[in-house]
Each structure stands twice: as C-alpha cells, then as structure tokens.
Design an enzyme around this catalytic site. Structure first.
Site, PDB file in Angstrom:
ATOM      1  N   THR A 164       0.845  -1.199   0.000  1.00  0.00           N
ATOM      2  CA  THR A 164       0.000   0.000   0.000  1.00  0.00           C
ATOM      3  C   THR A 164       0.885   1.255   0.000  1.00  0.00           C
ATOM      4  O   THR A 164       1.949   1.254   0.612  1.00  0.00           O
ATOM      5  CB  THR A 164      -0.886  -0.007   1.255  1.00  0.00           C
ATOM      6  N   GLY A 165       0.401   2.301  -0.670  1.00  0.00           N
ATOM      7  CA  GLY A 165       1.131   3.570  -0.671  1.00  0.00           C
ATOM      8  C   GLY A 165       1.483   3.994  -2.087  1.00  0.00           C
ATOM      9  O   GLY A 165       1.151   3.301  -3.058  1.00  0.00           O
ATOM     10  N   THR A 178       4.418   4.260  -3.655  1.00  0.00           N
ATOM     11  CA  THR A 178       5.388   3.434  -4.385  1.00  0.00           C
ATOM     12  C   THR A 178       4.731   2.121  -4.802  1.00  0.00           C
ATOM     13  O   THR A 178       4.937   1.643  -5.925  1.00  0.00           O
ATOM     14  CB  THR A 178       6.634   3.173  -3.513  1.00  0.00           C
ATOM     15  N   GLY A 182       3.512   1.829   7.678  1.00  0.00           N
ATOM     16  CA  GLY A 182       2.214   2.186   8.228  1.00  0.00           C
ATOM     17  C   GLY A 182       1.878   3.657   8.113  1.00  0.00           C
ATOM     18  O   GLY A 182       0.874   4.109   8.648  1.00  0.00           O
ATOM     19  N   GLY A 183       2.724   4.408   7.371  1.00  0.00           N
ATOM     20  CA  GLY A 183       2.389   5.814   7.124  1.00  0.00           C
ATOM     21  C   GLY A 183       1.021   5.933   6.468  1.00  0.00           C
ATOM     22  O   GLY A 183       0.297   6.900   6.676  1.00  0.00           O
ATOM     23  N   GLU A 238      -0.392  -5.327   6.189  1.00  0.00           N
ATOM     24  CA  GLU A 238       0.957  -5.432   5.602  1.00  0.00           C
ATOM     25  C   GLU A 238       1.789  -6.443   6.385  1.00  0.00           C
ATOM     26  O   GLU A 238       2.502  -7.273   5.812  1.00  0.00           O
ATOM     27  CB  GLU A 238       1.639  -4.058   5.616  1.00  0.00           C
ATOM     28  N   GLY A 248       6.243  -0.845  -0.119  1.00  0.00           N
ATOM     29  CA  GLY A 248       7.106   0.290   0.194  1.00  0.00           C
ATOM     30  C   GLY A 248       7.425   0.338   1.680  1.00  0.00           C
ATOM     31  O   GLY A 248       7.121  -0.588   2.439  1.00  0.00           O
ATOM     32  N   ALA A 249       8.064   1.427   2.103  1.00  0.00           N
ATOM     33  CA  ALA A 249       8.395   1.604   3.523  1.00  0.00           C
ATOM     34  C   ALA A 249       8.552   3.091   3.809  1.00  0.00           C
ATOM     35  O   ALA A 249       8.797   3.890   2.901  1.00  0.00           O
ATOM     36  CB  ALA A 249       9.690   0.877   3.862  1.00  0.00           C
TER      37      ALA A 249
HETATM   38  C1  5RP Z   1       1.465   2.160   4.096  1.00  0.00           C
HETATM   39  C2  5RP Z   1       2.942   1.919   4.098  1.00  0.00           C
HETATM   40  C3  5RP Z   1       3.716   2.431   2.939  1.00  0.00           C
HETATM   41  O1  5RP Z   1       4.461   1.387   2.410  1.00  0.00           O
HETATM   42  C4  5RP Z   1       4.625   3.518   3.417  1.00  0.00           C
HETATM   43  O2  5RP Z   1       3.869   4.507   4.087  1.00  0.00           O
HETATM   44  C5  5RP Z   1       5.390   4.155   2.254  1.00  0.00           C
HETATM   45  O3  5RP Z   1       4.499   4.827   1.428  1.00  0.00           O
HETATM   46  P1  5RP Z   1       4.982   5.627   0.138  1.00  0.00           P
HETATM   47  O4  5RP Z   1       5.417   4.608  -0.863  1.00  0.00           O
HETATM   48  O5  5RP Z   1       3.766   6.402  -0.297  1.00  0.00           O
HETATM   49  O6  5RP Z   1       6.111   6.548   0.559  1.00  0.00           O
HETATM   50  O7  5RP Z   1       3.496   1.332   4.987  1.00  0.00           O
HETATM   51  O8  5RP Z   1       0.863   1.740   5.281  1.00  0.00           O
END
Ligand code: 5RP
Length: 234
Positions: free
Chosen positions: A40-41, A43, A107-108, A115, A94-95
């Site tokens: 999720t996110g 990326t 978890g952003g 996840e 992603g992370a």
């Molecule tokens: C969502 C996540 C995402 O992988 C994480 O927040 C990175 O997001 P992005 O790819 O938008 O920077 O853990 O719960």
C-alpha cells in the site's frame, strides 16, 4: 514553485524506477502457480500500475488494503483473500524508513496490520523505496501503532512509560475498524526487535509498524545514480 514541482517529479521518477526493478524481479522469480502480495502507498501504486501490463502472467494477488485491492481490480487484476491462497510467494511493498538490516518502519498509510500479516505469510518480502527512506537508525519517522478504539488512552499512557509520545491520528479508521497512534520521540531506536515486541505486548495494541522481527529480504533502493539491490547487513 517550479523548483518544488521538479523535486516532486524527481521523487516520483525514483519511485517508478524502484517499482520497475521489482516488476523485473517478480517476472523472473514468481512461479506460475503462486500468488503475489501487494502493498500500500504511492510506491506500491507505481508497482500496481506497472503490473497491469503483465496481468496475464499472474495467478492472482493478495492486497494489504482496500485501496490497493480496488486499484488492482480497476486494472483487471484478480485479488484473493489470503485465507484462500495458502500464502504468497513474493510480497512487494514500500516503507517509510529502512535501515541497513532491512528492518523497516511502515504504516504511514495506515495499512500496517494487513501489511504485517502478508509479510509474515510471504516466502519473500521485497521492499521498494527511493533513497530518502534509507537511514542508519530507525525512529525519525513516527512508529504507527494500530489500537482497538476503547484502548486508545490506556495504550498512549503505556507508550509514554516506554519513552515515546503517542499522537492520535485524528479522523483515521483502519480497514480493520481500529485507530492509529503515531509514536514520536523514539529516535534512535537502538533495538528495533525488542521495541516491536514491547509495543505488541501492550494490551489493546493490534500491531505496530516496526518490521524488525520479520524484516525485508531485499530492498530495491532507487537513487539518482540508479537502483541498488540491498540485502540485509547482519
Ligand atoms: C502504508 C505503508 C507504505 O508502504 C509507506 O507509508 C510508504 O508509502 P509511500 O510509498 O507512499 O512513501 O506502509 O501503510
């Protein structure tokens, strides 16, 4: 204004490049009868959009959020319940932060619990990120914690005893019907595995966004000089 816009598009290009590296990896390594886990996110969204061109190659996917599941379906990609798959072979996500051991904060986007479940059920966890996510020590990014709603204040007080400051993510309800506390003031996290366990031991916590007990196996880190393939340094 124009500088800002070009910075944003540069970061988007880096995300695209990391996602493309993961697509190449999946096409080479995913077995025909295996399922692919999808994160999720933003990326992960790049990855989903690129995956659409190869959907004929997929048995099916398992998504870590309703948002990703919807995006996959919009591309005509099959989405399955984890319970009906017997596990996934590769999970791509992603992370928010990654350290050299490939321990992560995630978890952003609020999807940390699903996840973490898919990462646990996956034979291999492939992380995709741009260079801004690589840090020496985790904890500058607040660690999200998914909490049963009635336990919110109690959990916040317990987190305070561990030295953190829990900030309620106002207005956010997870796909599981819970709330999120973001823990600040933890940097540097000296022992991510120990903190992950301590946070999970607080009654009312569903799980937390430290992915140290089950770190990533591989990180495609996109830099201005190209995509690096990192394995955990022990
Ligand atoms: C969502 C996540 C995402 O992988 C994480 O927040 C990175 O997001 P992005 O790819 O938008 O920077 O853990 O719960």
């Amino acid at each position: 204004m124009s500088l800002k816009r070009s910075q944003v598009s540069k970061q988007d290009q880096l995300k695209q490049a990391a996602a493309q590296a993961a697509i190449d990896y999946v096409l080479k390594n995913l077995e025909d009868d295996s399922y692919l886990g999808i994160g999720t996110g933003s990326t992960a969204n790049c990855f989903i959009d690129l995956l659409a061109q190869h959907k004929g190659r997929l048995k099916g996917t398992v998504a870590s959020s309703e948002a990703s599941a919807q995006r996959l379906r919009d591309h005509g990609i099959s989405v399955f319940e984890l319970n009906n798959t017997g596990g996934v072979q590769i999970y791509v996500d992603g992370a928010d932060e990654a350290n050299p051991a490939l321990e992560l904060i995630k978890g952003g986007g609020g999807a940390l619990t699903r996840e973490k479940i898919i990462a646990a059920a996956a034979e291999e966890f492939v992380c995709i990120a741009d260079q801004s996510k690589l840090v020496d020590h985790l904890g500058d990014f607040a660690v999200p914690v998914e909490v049963i709603p009635m336990a919110r204040s109690y959990v916040a007080r317990e987190i305070f005893k561990l030295g953190g400051e829990a900030v309620y993510r106002q207005g956010v309800v997870t796909d599981n019907g819970n709330v999120i506390l973001d823990i600040q003031r933890l940097h540097p996290i000296a022992t991510p595995k120990a903190l992950e366990e301590k946070l999970n031991n607080i009654t009312g916590v569903v799980t937390n966004g430290l992915f140290a007990l089950r770190p990533a196996d591989l990180l495609f880190l996109s830099t201005i000089d190209g995509v690096q393939t990192l394995k955990p340094s022990h």
